[in-house]
Design an enzyme around this catalytic site. Structure first.
Site, PDB file in Angstrom:
ATOM      1  N   TYR A 122     -43.906 -55.817 -28.425  1.00  0.00           N
ATOM      2  CA  TYR A 122     -44.895 -56.909 -28.363  1.00  0.00           C
ATOM      3  C   TYR A 122     -44.139 -58.189 -28.019  1.00  0.00           C
ATOM      4  CZ  TYR A 122     -48.267 -60.232 -30.497  1.00  0.00           C
ATOM      5  OH  TYR A 122     -49.147 -61.262 -30.764  1.00  0.00           O
ATOM      6  N   CYS A 123     -44.490 -58.797 -26.893  1.00  0.00           N
ATOM      7  CA  CYS A 123     -43.662 -59.892 -26.363  1.00  0.00           C
ATOM      8  C   CYS A 123     -44.437 -61.199 -26.305  1.00  0.00           C
ATOM      9  CB  CYS A 123     -43.157 -59.533 -24.972  1.00  0.00           C
ATOM     10  SG  CYS A 123     -42.343 -57.938 -24.905  1.00  0.00           S
ATOM     11  N   PRO A 127     -37.949 -68.755 -26.441  1.00  0.00           N
ATOM     12  CA  PRO A 127     -36.957 -69.637 -27.083  1.00  0.00           C
ATOM     13  C   PRO A 127     -37.575 -70.959 -27.553  1.00  0.00           C
ATOM     14  CG  PRO A 127     -36.008 -68.626 -25.127  1.00  0.00           C
ATOM     15  CD  PRO A 127     -37.444 -68.210 -25.163  1.00  0.00           C
ATOM     16  N   PHE A 155     -36.378 -62.563 -29.516  1.00  0.00           N
ATOM     17  CA  PHE A 155     -36.663 -61.883 -30.796  1.00  0.00           C
ATOM     18  C   PHE A 155     -37.577 -60.672 -30.617  1.00  0.00           C
ATOM     19  CE2 PHE A 155     -36.046 -66.217 -32.871  1.00  0.00           C
ATOM     20  CZ  PHE A 155     -34.917 -65.866 -33.573  1.00  0.00           C
ATOM     21  N   SER A 157     -38.738 -57.088 -30.934  1.00  0.00           N
ATOM     22  CA  SER A 157     -38.403 -55.893 -31.706  1.00  0.00           C
ATOM     23  C   SER A 157     -38.452 -54.656 -30.819  1.00  0.00           C
ATOM     24  CB  SER A 157     -39.403 -55.719 -32.858  1.00  0.00           C
ATOM     25  OG  SER A 157     -39.321 -56.828 -33.717  1.00  0.00           O
ATOM     26  N   GLY A 239     -54.020 -57.516 -37.661  1.00  0.00           N
ATOM     27  CA  GLY A 239     -53.623 -56.199 -38.170  1.00  0.00           C
ATOM     28  C   GLY A 239     -52.129 -56.146 -38.414  1.00  0.00           C
ATOM     29  N   GLU A 362     -44.184 -62.494 -37.383  1.00  0.00           N
ATOM     30  CA  GLU A 362     -45.639 -62.361 -37.182  1.00  0.00           C
ATOM     31  C   GLU A 362     -46.353 -63.582 -37.770  1.00  0.00           C
ATOM     32  OE1 GLU A 362     -47.414 -58.537 -37.255  1.00  0.00           O
ATOM     33  OE2 GLU A 362     -45.711 -57.646 -36.227  1.00  0.00           O
ATOM     34  N   ASN A 365     -44.561 -67.877 -43.124  1.00  0.00           N
ATOM     35  CA  ASN A 365     -45.473 -68.056 -44.248  1.00  0.00           C
ATOM     36  C   ASN A 365     -46.006 -69.490 -44.322  1.00  0.00           C
ATOM     37  OD1 ASN A 365     -45.270 -65.394 -44.672  1.00  0.00           O
ATOM     38  ND2 ASN A 365     -44.355 -65.505 -46.724  1.00  0.00           N
TER      39      ASN A 365
HETATM   40  C1  LIG Z   1     -36.122 -59.852 -36.676  1.00  0.00           C
HETATM   41  C2  LIG Z   1     -37.234 -60.514 -35.918  1.00  0.00           C
HETATM   42  C3  LIG Z   1     -38.105 -59.739 -35.149  1.00  0.00           C
HETATM   43  C4  LIG Z   1     -39.106 -60.346 -34.396  1.00  0.00           C
HETATM   44  N1  LIG Z   1     -39.916 -59.579 -33.608  1.00  0.00           N
HETATM   45  C5  LIG Z   1     -40.769 -60.182 -32.739  1.00  0.00           C
HETATM   46  C6  LIG Z   1     -41.471 -59.400 -31.765  1.00  0.00           C
HETATM   47  O1  LIG Z   1     -41.367 -58.166 -31.722  1.00  0.00           O
HETATM   48  N2  LIG Z   1     -42.259 -60.050 -30.867  1.00  0.00           N
HETATM   49  C7  LIG Z   1     -42.412 -61.401 -30.874  1.00  0.00           C
HETATM   50  O2  LIG Z   1     -43.138 -61.914 -30.033  1.00  0.00           O
HETATM   51  N3  LIG Z   1     -41.753 -62.168 -31.801  1.00  0.00           N
HETATM   52  C8  LIG Z   1     -40.934 -61.594 -32.710  1.00  0.00           C
HETATM   53  N4  LIG Z   1     -40.243 -62.352 -33.638  1.00  0.00           N
HETATM   54  C9  LIG Z   1     -40.382 -63.807 -33.595  1.00  0.00           C
HETATM   55  C10 LIG Z   1     -41.067 -64.413 -34.811  1.00  0.00           C
HETATM   56  O3  LIG Z   1     -42.430 -64.115 -34.779  1.00  0.00           O
HETATM   57  C11 LIG Z   1     -40.743 -65.911 -34.816  1.00  0.00           C
HETATM   58  O4  LIG Z   1     -39.379 -66.041 -35.184  1.00  0.00           O
HETATM   59  C12 LIG Z   1     -41.630 -66.706 -35.775  1.00  0.00           C
HETATM   60  O5  LIG Z   1     -42.954 -66.730 -35.315  1.00  0.00           O
HETATM   61  C13 LIG Z   1     -41.147 -68.141 -35.967  1.00  0.00           C
HETATM   62  O6  LIG Z   1     -40.846 -68.771 -34.753  1.00  0.00           O
HETATM   63  P1  LIG Z   1     -39.441 -69.528 -34.585  1.00  0.00           P
HETATM   64  O7  LIG Z   1     -38.369 -68.562 -34.994  1.00  0.00           O
HETATM   65  O8  LIG Z   1     -39.375 -70.093 -33.224  1.00  0.00           O
HETATM   66  O9  LIG Z   1     -39.453 -70.678 -35.672  1.00  0.00           O
HETATM   67  P2  LIG Z   1     -40.107 -72.151 -35.495  1.00  0.00           P
HETATM   68  O10 LIG Z   1     -41.494 -72.043 -34.984  1.00  0.00           O
HETATM   69  O11 LIG Z   1     -39.142 -73.010 -34.766  1.00  0.00           O
HETATM   70  O12 LIG Z   1     -40.159 -72.626 -37.007  1.00  0.00           O
HETATM   71  C14 LIG Z   1     -39.056 -73.237 -37.717  1.00  0.00           C
HETATM   72  C15 LIG Z   1     -39.559 -73.661 -39.091  1.00  0.00           C
HETATM   73  O13 LIG Z   1     -40.563 -74.676 -38.930  1.00  0.00           O
HETATM   74  C16 LIG Z   1     -41.732 -74.297 -39.636  1.00  0.00           C
HETATM   75  N5  LIG Z   1     -42.918 -74.792 -38.926  1.00  0.00           N
HETATM   76  C17 LIG Z   1     -43.198 -74.738 -37.604  1.00  0.00           C
HETATM   77  N6  LIG Z   1     -44.397 -75.272 -37.341  1.00  0.00           N
HETATM   78  C18 LIG Z   1     -44.902 -75.689 -38.531  1.00  0.00           C
HETATM   79  C19 LIG Z   1     -46.122 -76.317 -38.933  1.00  0.00           C
HETATM   80  N7  LIG Z   1     -47.093 -76.604 -38.064  1.00  0.00           N
HETATM   81  N8  LIG Z   1     -46.284 -76.612 -40.239  1.00  0.00           N
HETATM   82  C20 LIG Z   1     -45.335 -76.288 -41.153  1.00  0.00           C
HETATM   83  N9  LIG Z   1     -44.164 -75.682 -40.840  1.00  0.00           N
HETATM   84  C21 LIG Z   1     -43.957 -75.385 -39.541  1.00  0.00           C
HETATM   85  C22 LIG Z   1     -41.706 -72.786 -39.667  1.00  0.00           C
HETATM   86  O14 LIG Z   1     -42.511 -72.259 -40.690  1.00  0.00           O
HETATM   87  C23 LIG Z   1     -40.227 -72.533 -39.875  1.00  0.00           C
HETATM   88  O15 LIG Z   1     -39.912 -72.639 -41.237  1.00  0.00           O
HETATM   89  C24 LIG Z   1     -39.264 -61.762 -34.447  1.00  0.00           C
HETATM   90  C25 LIG Z   1     -38.406 -62.528 -35.251  1.00  0.00           C
HETATM   91  C26 LIG Z   1     -37.404 -61.926 -35.976  1.00  0.00           C
HETATM   92  C27 LIG Z   1     -36.483 -62.779 -36.798  1.00  0.00           C
END
Ligand SMILES: Cc1cc2nc3c(=O)[nH]c(=O)nc-3n(C[C@H](O)[C@H](O)[C@H](O)COP(=O)(O)OP(=O)(O)OC[C@H]3O[C@@H](n4cnc5c(N)ncnc54)[C@H](O)[C@@H]3O)c2cc1C
Length: 386
Positions: A122-123, A127, A155, A157, A239, A362, A365
């Site tokens: 799922y993409c 960055p 990221f 999976s 889901g 996903e 929190n």
């Molecule tokens: C091991 C792993 C597997 C993954 N697998 C997939 C996958 O298969 N497909 C896919 O598409 N993605 C995947 N992800 C990506 C994952 O969904 C994202 O890392 C996640 O959604 C957070 O995005 P970010 O890392 O860019 O953090 P950011 O969005 O940069 O967030 C940084 C911090 O800021 C906080 N923040 C941001 N906006 C707000 C707001 N409005 N209010 C309060 N706090 C906020 C966040 O909660 C977090 O604490 C994966 C990530 C990991 C680590």
């Protein structure tokens, strides 16, 4: 209101527990240590239907409701968090194809995905587009019968070991309405995979960046209409969040069982440590939290199964609470093991490492709280959220 499980639900859970006991749990520590993605075992689970849990039976899936699927994922995660969580992502991808793809697309992809011949990724994340996924920049330019795809996902999976990518890409203007979802052959010309990321947990599945350089994707591989991709991706995540939550609960259950056995065997001050009331109270709280986490996930799953208009809010509440509680339960189980909990001879440190990411992916929190609070502050909304 009946909280008991049906005979079928119990049977699905037992089948999944047997598979986890035989194929997952005995190998989980080694897969974690070796960062091994057990594709052969995942494919084997396809024989039981676990790779098409809620895929339409017309395309070889089991067609189960979310609640029944959650019961299966919990048991799988009891055996191996990382592998079960990957399987849940594969199921989410298959669901998106089945729910929104044309019949021809479903025929082409789903039987192979359900059997495990093809695995999915799922993409969505990029960055510079994580929590703000609607700002994604990967572009799909329509040229005749094809889209030409350019951009980078991060990221992802399973990436590098999977065959089918559901890619959210921009086909229109800025914002969520400019996003479409495309089914992309993972082995297409112009796709490059980054290194397998070195992670804290979830080591038994790869995580990589994917670069798309002029990748040709047939227009017929689009899910639904142009501009619907973001809302499909969010529906998939409803889901997905139940699954990430219930995989956390399965791991918490495993940690709780290990800790309950340990405190009866470990003696200090001339007594099994289970005789100390503070230990008993900790166990009582851990069990209470495990049951509460499971039940809010069942509630969210039933909201999805019944197409409740507030289902997304319940999924967000359930994902947030269940993953926070489960992380805490695993951490408490580690604490009850004292220094031994910190050694990798015991599974507790792996459970803690694996569960940490459930609070992040996903949708973090914090974003779950954004979803809940945004809805509850609408006029009259609170009366519908009970
Ligand atoms: C091991 C792993 C597997 C993954 N697998 C997939 C996958 O298969 N497909 C896919 O598409 N993605 C995947 N992800 C990506 C994952 O969904 C994202 O890392 C996640 O959604 C957070 O995005 P970010 O890392 O860019 O953090 P950011 O969005 O940069 O967030 C940084 C911090 O800021 C906080 N923040 C941001 N906006 C707000 C707001 N409005 N209010 C309060 N706090 C906020 C966040 O909660 C977090 O604490 C994966 C990530 C990991 C680590």
């Amino acid at each position: 209101m009946d909280f008991s499980l049906t005979e079928d639900q119990i049977a699905f859970g037992q089948t999944a527990r047997q598979f986890a006991k035989k194929e997952l749990k005995p190998n989980a520590a080694e897969w974690d240590r070796e960062s091994h993605f057990p594709v052969d075992v995942i494919k084997k689970s396809g024989e039981l239907g676990f790779l098409g849990l809620y895929t339409n039976p017309e395309y070889d899936g089991l067609g189960l409701p979310r609640l029944d699927s959650a019961i299966v994922f919990e048991e799988l995660a009891w055996g191996d968090t990382s592998v079960a969580a990957y399987m849940s992502i594969h199921n989410m991808v298959a669901w998106m194809v089945g729910e929104y793809g044309s019949d021809a697309l479903c025929q082409q992809y789903l039987p192979n995905m359900v059997s495990g011949e093809w695995l999915g990724s799922y993409c969505l994340t990029e960055p510079n587009a994580g929590s703000d996924a609607a700002s994604l920049r990967t572009k799909a330019d329509k040229q005749g019968d094809y889209y030409v795809l350019n951009g980078e996902k991060t990221f992802i999976s399973g990436a590098g070991s999977t065959d089918v990518l559901v890619v959210m890409a921009r086909t229109g203007g800025a914002g969520p309405k400019g996003v479409s979802a495309l089914v992309v052959d993972a082995h297409s010309d112009g796709i490059e995979y980054g290194k397998n990321e070195q992670k804290m947990g979830w080591k038994a599945q790869p995580t990589r960046t994917i670069s798309f350089n002029n990748v040709k994707v047939p227009v017929a591989n689009r899910l639904g209409e142009e501009g619907q991709g973001f809302s499909m991706a969010m529906k998939g995540l409803d889901g997905g969040r139940i699954n990430i939550g219930i995989c956390a609960v399965g791991t918490a259950q495993a940690a709780l069982e290990t800790a309950t056995n340990y405190v009866k065997e470990r003696s200090q001050f001339g007594n099994p440590i289970a005789n100390f009331q503070s230990v008993q109270f900790k166990l009582a709280d851990m069990l209470t939290q495990t049951i509460a986490a499971r039940q809010i996930l069942y509630l969210a799953a039933s909201k999805v199964d019944n197409n409740d208009p507030q289902a997304s809010v319940y999924c967000a509440m359930a994902k947030r609470l269940s993953t926070d509680l489960s992380f805490d339960i695993a951490n408490q189980a580690l604490q009850l093991h004292g220094g031994y909990g910190y050694l990798n001879e015991y599974p507790l440190e792996r459970h803690v490492r694996d569960l940490r990411v459930h609070q992040i992916l996903e949708g973090t929190n914090e974003i779950m709280r954004v979803i809940v609070s945004r809805q509850m502050l609408q006029d009259e909304a609170l009366s519908q959220l009970r």
